[in-house]
Every structure is written in structure tokens, then in C-alpha cells.
Design a protein around this motif. Structure first.
Motif, PDB file in Angstrom:
ATOM      1  N   ASP A  31      40.789  38.486  40.883  1.00  0.00           N
ATOM      2  CA  ASP A  31      40.863  39.804  40.259  1.00  0.00           C
ATOM      3  C   ASP A  31      39.842  40.791  40.843  1.00  0.00           C
TER       4      ASP A  31
ATOM      5  N   SER B 264      48.626  43.470  42.728  1.00  0.00           N
ATOM      6  CA  SER B 264      47.222  43.107  42.823  1.00  0.00           C
ATOM      7  C   SER B 264      46.377  44.073  41.997  1.00  0.00           C
ATOM      8  N   PRO B 265      45.126  43.688  41.683  1.00  0.00           N
ATOM      9  CA  PRO B 265      44.258  44.595  40.923  1.00  0.00           C
ATOM     10  C   PRO B 265      44.052  45.909  41.677  1.00  0.00           C
TER      11      PRO B 265
END
Length: 247
Positions: A232, A73-74
Motif C-alpha cells: 500500500d 493501486s494506491p
């Protein structure tokens, strides 16, 4: 007189910021831009703010880069809430390296952003007035800023209609950004909207739009509204532990 001067000298930077915001946004509201004098007043305070004024150092866990292979994940961005009322809000975004705050708007707001430390790329747009929309979610915008900034640097300011009202932050190193919003977001018509940006020539319908400076098409883009929770975007809240904001 001596006593009053002593009390003023002992005011902490974060309380000075709070007191200045109260003055600057005292008659504020959606779409109301403070006077030039008030903007300069707040700019002067923010330009002198340092990480230690809000209890931050680059070694804090908020700013560590997660290099684990399991983390797809971001990078998480930590938001520290300092204060909010109807007229303004104060908060800090803590970004690890490669952390991104996606392209988003600030409806009816005047926003002051001060990079306390680190290097950050900022890309921002303003709407092109009177340009036809491509569809109900896609509108033409003009590029305002596409640059990298390294602290110490002066505060950046955006306005309801100009100055780069839609912007994206990308951390090139660990960064801390002190934000003052006047007025803050709310859920009654002035919530945060996220966008994707596409080059002007991306869509065939762009040919129907006539630009005054046709030779500079690279300075324009189509901004398309996204879902409320972009994949994002990874922001988490944490408790602010710096000096007291209010007296």
C-alpha cells in the motif's frame, strides 16, 4: 549595518529554513534531541512556511485524484527532495486525496512535519517501555495522536522516544507536508520500518501484559513489522523546482 540588514531581509523562507536547520542540527546525531531553544527556533520558521515558499500550488499534477477504473493501486505520493546531509534532510510529500503513507518509524530521529495545505489524518504511537514483545516482530505501543489536521496549523514534532515516533499519514484532501528529519534515514541500521497496528485485545497473549491504566486498553495497540516494501506504499520521486535551498 544597513547592508547587512538588507541582505537578511531578502533571505527567502526556504533559505531561512535551510540556515536554521544547519544551526539546530549542527551537533546532531542518532538519538540526540536539539535543545528546547533550538527546537523552538526551527518551529517558528516552519510555522510560517507557506506553499508558495517552496513553489507549490494545489493545482499541480501531484495532487490530482486519479479516478480511472484501471488504476487499482494506491494513489501515488510524490516526494520532492530539497536537501540532505549527515545531520538533517528536508523534503516534501505531495499527497492526492486518499493518499496514504503507511505506519512507519523514525529511529533515533527528531522530525518536524508541517502541513502546507490540505486536510490530513495523523495516527501515531510510541513504544511502551519495558513491555514484553508478543513475538520477534510484534511489540506493544501506546496511541499518541489520532486526529485530523487542516492547514494552516502548527508544525508537529516527534522525538526518538516519544511524541509519536511511529506515524501514519492519510490525506482527506490534497495535501503537501514539509518534513525536516534530524538526522535522516540511512541504510546502516536506521532504515525505515513499516508496521501494521492491531487492537490490544487482538491476540490472546495480550492477557499476559499488565497495563497501568487497564481501563484504557483502546489506547494501546500491537505494532507488527511488515516487509520492506508494503503493497500500500506508492511513492515516486520528482524534481524540486521551487526556490533554491542553498545560497
Amino acid at each position: 549595518m544597513t547592508w547587512r540588514r538588507k541582505m537578511t531581509d531578502e533571505t527567502t523562507p526556504v533559505r531561512r529554513l535551510f540556515n536554521t536547520c544547519k544551526q539546530v542540527f549542527s551537533n546532531g546525531g542518532p538519538g540526540i534531541v536539539p535543545s528546547d531553544d533550538k527546537i523552538q527556533q526551527l518551529r517558528d520558521v516552519l510555522d510560517n512556511m507557506k506553499p508558495e515558499d517552496v513553489g507549490l500550488t494545489p493545482t499541480m499534477p501531484y495532487f490530482r485524484q486519479n479516478t480511472g477504473p484501471e488504476n487499482l493501486s494506491p494513489p501515488p505520493i510524490t516526494y520532492l527532495h530539497l536537501y540532505q546531509c549527515e545531520q538533517f534532510s528536508i523534503g516534501i510529500f505531495c499527497l492526492p486525496p486518499s493518499g496514504v503513507i503507511p505506519l512507519h518509524n523514525h529511529p533515533g530521529m527528531t522530525v518536524f512535519s508541517k502541513i502546507l495545505f490540505g486536510t490530513m489524518h495523523i495516527k501515531s504511537y510510541d513504544w511502551v517501555v519495558d513491555a514484553p514483545m508478543r513475538d520477534s516482530k510484534t511489540r506493544l505501543a501506546k496511541l499518541k495522536v489520532d486526529s485530523t489536521f487542516t492547514a494552516p496549523c502548527n508544525v508537529s514534532i516527534l522525538y526518538p522516544e516519544d511524541g509519536g515516533n511511529m506515524h501514519r499519514f492519510t490525506a482527506e484532501t490534497a495535501c503537501a507536508v514539509l518534513d525536516v528529519l534530524g538526522p535522516p534515514y540511512n541504510l546502516e541500521g536506521r532504515h525505515c520500518t513499516y508496521f501494521l497496528d492491531f487492537p490490544f485485545n487482538k491476540f490472546s497473549s495480550a492477557n499476559g501484559v499488565v497495563l497501568r491504566d487497564e481501563e484504557h486498553k483502546e489506547g494501546y495497540a500491537w505494532l507488527q513489522e511488515r516487509d520492506d516494501n508494503p503493497e500500500d506504499l506508492n511513492v515516486v520521486g520528482a524534481l524540486y523546482t521551487g526556490p533554491n535551498v542553498e545560497d
